[in-house]
Design an enzyme around this catalytic site. Structure first.
Site, PDB file in Angstrom:
ATOM      1  CD  GLU A 230      -4.044   1.362  -2.666  1.00 15.85           C
ATOM      2  OE1 GLU A 230      -4.188   0.964  -1.386  1.00 15.85           O
ATOM      3  OE2 GLU A 230      -4.264   1.135  -3.492  1.00 15.85           O
TER       4      GLU A 230
ATOM      5  CD  GLU B  19      -6.502  -2.349  -1.544  1.00 17.29           C
ATOM      6  OE1 GLU B  19      -6.657  -1.870  -2.729  1.00 17.29           O
ATOM      7  OE2 GLU B  19      -5.739  -2.022  -0.693  1.00 17.29           O
TER       8      GLU B  19
ATOM      9  CG  HIS C 246      -7.964   0.559  -5.034  1.00 16.79           C
ATOM     10  ND1 HIS C 246      -7.140   0.385  -4.047  1.00 16.79           N
ATOM     11  CD2 HIS C 246      -8.655   1.657  -5.092  1.00 16.79           C
ATOM     12  CE1 HIS C 246      -7.651   1.381  -3.130  1.00 16.79           C
ATOM     13  NE2 HIS C 246      -8.781   2.011  -3.637  1.00 16.79           N
TER      14      HIS C 246
ATOM     15  CD  GLU D 218      -5.028  -2.033  -5.864  1.00 22.39           C
ATOM     16  OE1 GLU D 218      -5.741  -2.574  -5.094  1.00 22.39           O
ATOM     17  OE2 GLU D 218      -4.191  -1.224  -5.506  1.00 22.39           O
TER      18      GLU D 218
ATOM     19  CE1 TYR E 120      -3.068  -3.213   6.045  1.00 24.11           C
ATOM     20  CE2 TYR E 120      -1.769  -1.858   4.560  1.00 24.11           C
ATOM     21  CZ  TYR E 120      -2.802  -2.825   4.918  1.00 24.11           C
ATOM     22  OH  TYR E 120      -3.754  -3.421   3.906  1.00 24.11           O
TER      23      TYR E 120
ATOM     24  CG  ASP F  96      -2.208  -0.734   0.873  1.00 26.44           C
ATOM     25  OD1 ASP F  96      -2.816  -0.541  -0.304  1.00 26.44           O
ATOM     26  OD2 ASP F  96      -2.811  -1.483   1.777  1.00 26.44           O
TER      27      ASP F  96
HETATM   28 ZN    ZN Z   1      -4.652  -0.539  -0.388  1.00 29.81          ZN
HETATM   29 ZN    ZN Z   2      -5.574  -0.734  -3.893  1.00 25.50          ZN
END
Ligand code: ZN
Ligand code: ZN
Length: 350
Positions: free
Chosen positions: A117, A218, A221, A184, A124, A87
């Site tokens: 992203e 995601e 994306h 992705e 995280y 990411d």
């Molecule tokens: Zn992501």
């Molecule tokens: Zn993504």
């Protein structure tokens, strides 16, 4: 290829002349007068998915983490280390691709994606800050280059991205978009499956909720790059020679092999509900469907069945398959300032 001009007096609003790359764009965003009709609903879908990582409570996860098996703890750290890398590099690479895209409505989607992203990378960071101690956190943030297997595959992705940045020609542009598409569409998935395997055991609920929100993003994306790849092929058939198609397929095979090896390496056949064979089948199944979506032959025709339907029940709120532009979004909702985590649970689970 040339970076698009920002001030482009030769730009025209004539839609019949517009192209995904190399078109005579004015650069002005006009969703009601644009060439690619899929871009506006996709942009709005992405925007409707906005979420704030640090609003997801992780106190229970912090308490549960020490009770995970050593294998689960190890996989938790390793999977996060890879996701952080993926990411984080996406944030910059999307900008590199967008500099050549001459459709403002598609640029809008790419920039929205880059923002999401950023949210993922932050999520995280928030997970590691909340759930594990400082020493573990420091180790996870070094794995992208210290773990031999991870370093090798991270290098594979970044080399593809950098080939285009350093030598921006049409072949490298296609390959860079393809690398995005694979990232992705394939790279996240054994990691997601691991977290859902924990979720099935009612472990690490906050983390799992976060991963579900990330996977929902995601999928948008993935839809963006599916549309981009198909548009590039429609508009520039001469770019997609048999040699290029074969090289794209080779990328899919390499990405699939890397993802399977990685999934097996991090889970070591020791995670309840996952095993080496399931991971192998699942990633190959995904590779087939990703190829099919962009007009490439299936690289693993022997794999015809989804081997882990339960993964999709966790991902079901993501709703992108057949009715991406129609279905009403399962929005993340806040109740009294706290996210209603029940809405993030898979159907039939309370
Ligand atoms: Zn992501
Ligand atoms: Zn993504």
């Amino acid at each position: 290829m040339e970076v698009k001009k920002l001030f482009n007096p030769e730009g025209t609003r004539d839609l019949s002349l517009q192209r995904m790359v190399g078109g005579p764009s004015t650069n002005l965003l006009e969703f009601n007068h644009c060439k690619y009709a899929w871009a506006e609903p996709l942009y709005k879908k992405m925007r409707s998915f906005f979420w704030i990582p640090d609003e997801i409570p992780l106190g229970e996860d912090k308490k549960q983490y020490p009770t995970l098996t050593p294998y689960e703890q190890d996989a938790y750290k390793k999977v996060l280390s890879f996701l952080i890398f993926l990411d984080s590099i996406q944030i910059d690479n999307l900008g590199a691709i967008a500099s050549y895209v001459t459709a403002p409505e598609v640029t809008a989607c790419l920039k929205a994606q880059a923002f999401f992203e950023t949210i993922h990378a932050q999520s995280y960071d928030y997970l590691l800050t909340s759930v594990v101690d400082q020493v573990t956190r420091d180790a996870v943030y070094s794995m992208w280059k210290d773990d031999e297997i991870l370093a090798k595959r991270n290098r594979f992705i970044t080399d593809l991205y950098e080939e285009f940045i350093n030598n921006p020609n049409d072949v490298n542009f296609i390959r860079s978009c393809m690398a995005d598409y694979l990232l992705e569409g394939i790279y996240f998935y054994s990691g997601f499956a691991f977290f859902y395997a924990l979720g099935r055991q009612d472990k690490m609920g906050g983390t799992v909720s976060m991963i579900r929100l990330i996977q929902r993003d995601e999928n948008t994306h993935l839809a963006l790059f599916t549309n981009m790849m198909n548009t590039l092929r429609d508009e520039n058939p001469e770019w997609f020679t048999p040699e290029i198609d074969e090289s794209l397929l080779e990328m899919v095979r390499t990405a699939t092999t890397h993802e399977i090896q990685w999934g097996q390496y991090v889970t070591r056949n020791q995670i309840l509900g996952l095993n080496d064979t399931l991971i192998d089948r699942y990633i190959k199944y995904l590779a087939n469907s990703r190829c099919e979506a962009i007009g490439l032959p299936k690289p693993y025709p022997e794999v015809t069945q989804h081997p882990m339907q339960w993964v999709d029940s966790f991902a079901s709120m993501n709703s992108t398959k057949t009715d991406f532009f129609e279905r009403k979004v399962t929005n993340y909702q806040k109740l009294g300032g706290i996210i209603n985590l029940n809405r993030l649970k898979p159907p039939g689970k309370n």
